[in-house]
Write an enzyme that holds these catalytic residues in place. Structure first.
Site, PDB file in Angstrom:
ATOM      1  N   CYS A  99      -2.285  16.639  45.767  1.00  0.00           N
ATOM      2  CA  CYS A  99      -1.550  16.247  44.559  1.00  0.00           C
ATOM      3  C   CYS A  99      -2.512  15.588  43.574  1.00  0.00           C
ATOM      4  CB  CYS A  99      -0.431  15.284  44.941  1.00  0.00           C
ATOM      5  SG  CYS A  99       0.473  14.638  43.511  1.00  0.00           S
ATOM      6  N   CYS A 148       6.133  16.495  44.949  1.00  0.00           N
ATOM      7  CA  CYS A 148       5.317  15.780  45.930  1.00  0.00           C
ATOM      8  C   CYS A 148       6.176  14.706  46.597  1.00  0.00           C
ATOM      9  CB  CYS A 148       4.119  15.133  45.223  1.00  0.00           C
ATOM     10  SG  CYS A 148       3.182  14.015  46.289  1.00  0.00           S
ATOM     11  N   CYS A 171       5.346  28.691  44.037  1.00  0.00           N
ATOM     12  CA  CYS A 171       4.667  28.993  42.778  1.00  0.00           C
ATOM     13  C   CYS A 171       4.295  27.670  42.102  1.00  0.00           C
ATOM     14  CB  CYS A 171       5.607  29.808  41.900  1.00  0.00           C
ATOM     15  SG  CYS A 171       4.837  30.370  40.382  1.00  0.00           S
TER      16      CYS A 171
HETATM   17 FE    FE Z   1       1.791  13.066  44.650  1.00  0.00          FE
END
Ligand code: FE
Length: 182
Positions: A99, A148, A171
Site C-alpha cells: 500500500c 487496504c 483491478c
Molecule cells: Fe494502507
C-alpha cells in the site's frame, strides 16, 4: 515556629498529592502510550506469516503531505488513474506490491496476470485479511471496491471475470501501490 513547620508540611503534602493525582498520560509522549492502538491480524510476506499490526489513521492534511496529488486522489478520494499510464500495469519483476499509504503487503508478483486493461491486475491478494471489500454503487454501476485493511486506502475494484483458480480480477490503480522488488 512549630505552626510554620506544620503549615509548610501541609503545603508539601498537598503538592505531593497533587502530583500523585496527575494522570500518567498528561505529557505528549504519555498520551501516545496511553491511547490504545487498534491491532489487526495481517499477513507479512517478509515474515512468511501473520503478524499483529496497528491500524493507520491519519488526517487528510497528513495524507496530503505524505502523498503525491495523484496518489492522494486515488487512495483517499476513490479516484481512478487513466489506463496504461501507471508504473505497475506492465511490471513483470518479482516482488511485492504494498500500500502506497501505509506499506501493508497487498499483492505478490506471483498472482499478477495480463488482463489487457492497462491496470495492474491480480487474481488474489497476498492474504484475504490484507484487503477489505465493500459495495460501490457510484457511477450507476454495482461494483465491489477493494480497500487496504490497515489504512482504508481505496485501491481499485474486484470483478468476477478473472482467471483460474479464483476467477477474480483485482483491478488496481498503480498509484495506490508501491512495488518492492525481491
Ligand atoms: Fe494502507
Amino acid at each position: 515556629m512549630s505552626r510554620i513547620f506544620i503549615i509548610c508540611g501541609m503545603i508539601a503534602v498537598a503538592a505531593a498529592c497533587s502530583r500523585g493525582e496527575r494522570p500518567t498520560h498528561t505529557t505528549a509522549e504519555g498520551t501516545a502510550t496511553a491511547a490504545k492502538a487498534t491491532l489487526i491480524r495481517l499477513y507479512s510476506v517478509a515474515k512468511k506469516g501473520y503478524v499483529m499490526s496497528e491500524v493507520v489513521v491519519r488526517s487528510d492534511a497528513q495524507w496530503k503531505e505524505q502523498l503525491t496529488p495523484e496518489q492522494y486522489h486515488v487512495t483517499r478520494e476513490k479516484g481512478t488513474e487513466a489506463p496504461f499510464t501507471g508504473e505497475n500495469w506492465n511490471n513483470h519483476q518479482r516482488g511485492v506490491y504494498v500500500c502506497v499509504c501505509c506499506g501493508n503487503d497487498l499483492f505478490s508478483w506471483e498472482q499478477k496476470y495480463e488482463s489487457g486493461t492497462g491496470w495492474p491486475s491480480f487474481w488474489q491478494p497476498v492474504a484475504p485479511e490484507n484487503v477489505s471489500t465493500r459495495e460501490d454503487n457510484s457511477f450507476f454501476s454495482r461494483r465491489t471496491e477493494v480497500i487496504c485493511s490497515r489504512c482504508g486506502a481505496h485501491l481499485g475494484h474486484v470483478f468476477p471475470d478473472g482467471p483460474k483458480p479464483t476467477g477474480l480480477r483485482y483491478c488496481m490503480n498503480s498509484a495506490a501501490l508501491r512495488f518492492v522488488g525481491e
